[in-house]
Design a protein around this motif. Structure first.
Motif: not given
Length: 312
Positions: A18-24, A28-31, A232-236, A251-255
């Motif tokens: 979950l932490l890895y997903g939130l980081a990724a 990506w959201g601010i990229m 970094v985000p792709l590894l996460c 579902m996390l990917q909606f972030i």
């Protein structure tokens, strides 16, 4: 033995995922902000730099993490290498189109693609990986699909961008979950497969009339730093995909697309229509339902385990 039960180990693995997903997805959201700084550079040149400098960053990380044995083992396994060749093509396509969407003023189209992606992940998880969905989760999928359909109806001109981004990354994530190779080793091989093409493009001059390493100063620094920004985000993400149910990853990917959506409207002044408002409301309603279902199921499992322990 460290005294950890299988249930505790699974819970710890899920928390890490979950932490890895939130980081990724947060990164990506601010990229788009980062690539907007490079809008003077053609998209194909940016992607070529992403690949070249990502391999440099990954080589350093692989050395520090002692991952070269995993890289060599994956290369010796023909089936794994074949899968990684396909995933390399998929992520290369995704990178190219993503940068193009940002710097051509179509961040919302990219956002739609990544809104479609979670639905694709959930359905792939259900029908390919045989992950089960509850009725409430199916309801969440249906509500999100309605919102996306409304948004797609008002964006037919750029729908090809959205669909290609969705297909390329959903398939990439599925294959990386199936392949038995760690995230760092796999990404290093994928990037190495793309490296000759990217380096060749830059050595041949890239886009005509542009310096190989940018126009100097901040542009050169930003191009070189694309390696870290991309890696970094792709590894996460790949770490999260290996630890979580693929439908949960979906579902996390909606972030990420929500952050992209907000950037497009609030900062880059792309139009916000009634269709966008409807889609936004549907998607976040779906997310709330899905997460509520996950919490309810987890509590039910915990209560069952407590009852079994009490009876024992």
């Amino acid at each position: 033995m460290n005294g950890t039960t299988p249930a505790e180990a699974a819970a710890s693995r899920a928390r890490a995922g979950l932490l890895y997903g939130l980081a990724a997805y947060g990164l990506w959201g601010i990229m788009p902000i980062y690539f907007k700084w490079l809008k003077a550079v053609p998209s194909i040149d940016i992607v070529a730099h992403r690949i070249v400098w990502s391999l440099v960053a990954l080589a350093i990380l692989a050395t520090l993490a002692g991952a070269w044995d995993q890289v060599r083992a994956a290369i010796r396994h023909r089936r794994t290498l074949a899968f990684l060749f396909v995933t390399a093509l998929l992520i290369g396509t995704n990178w190219m189109l993503y940068v193009y969407a940002i710097n051509s003023g179509h961040i919302l189209a990219g956002s739609l693609g990544y809104y479609l992606n979670p639905l694709a992940n959930i359905l792939l998880g259900r029908f390919i990986l045989k992950e089960r969905l509850t009725k409430l989760q199916w309801t969440a999928v249906a509500i999100a699909a309605v919102g996306i359909a409304v948004l797609a109806a008002g964006a037919l001109g750029t729908l090809w961008i959205s669909l290609t981004l969705c297909f390329s990354f959903a398939t990439y994530g599925l294959l990386r979950k199936i392949i038995h190779v760690e995230s760092l080793a796999g990404l290093t091989i994928e990037t190495a497969l793309l490296f000759p093409i990217a380096l060749g493009w830059l050595l041949m001059g890239g886009t005509v009339g542009r310096p190989m390493f940018g126009s100097g100063g901040s542009e050169t620094v930003l191009l070189v730093a694309t390696g870290i920004v991309s890696t970094v985000p792709l590894l996460c993400f790949t770490a999260a995909a290996r630890r979580l149910a693929y439908s949960t990853v979906g579902m996390l990917q909606f972030i990420a697309p929500t952050l992209q959506f907000l950037l497009a409207v609030a900062i880059y002044n792309e139009p916000f229509t009634n269709a966008h408002a409807i889609a936004f409301g549907c998607i976040w309603t779906a997310l709330a339902l899905y997460l509520g279902s996950m919490v309810r199921d987890r509590r039910a499992r915990q209560q069952l385990e407590c009852s079994e322990l009490a009876e024992a």
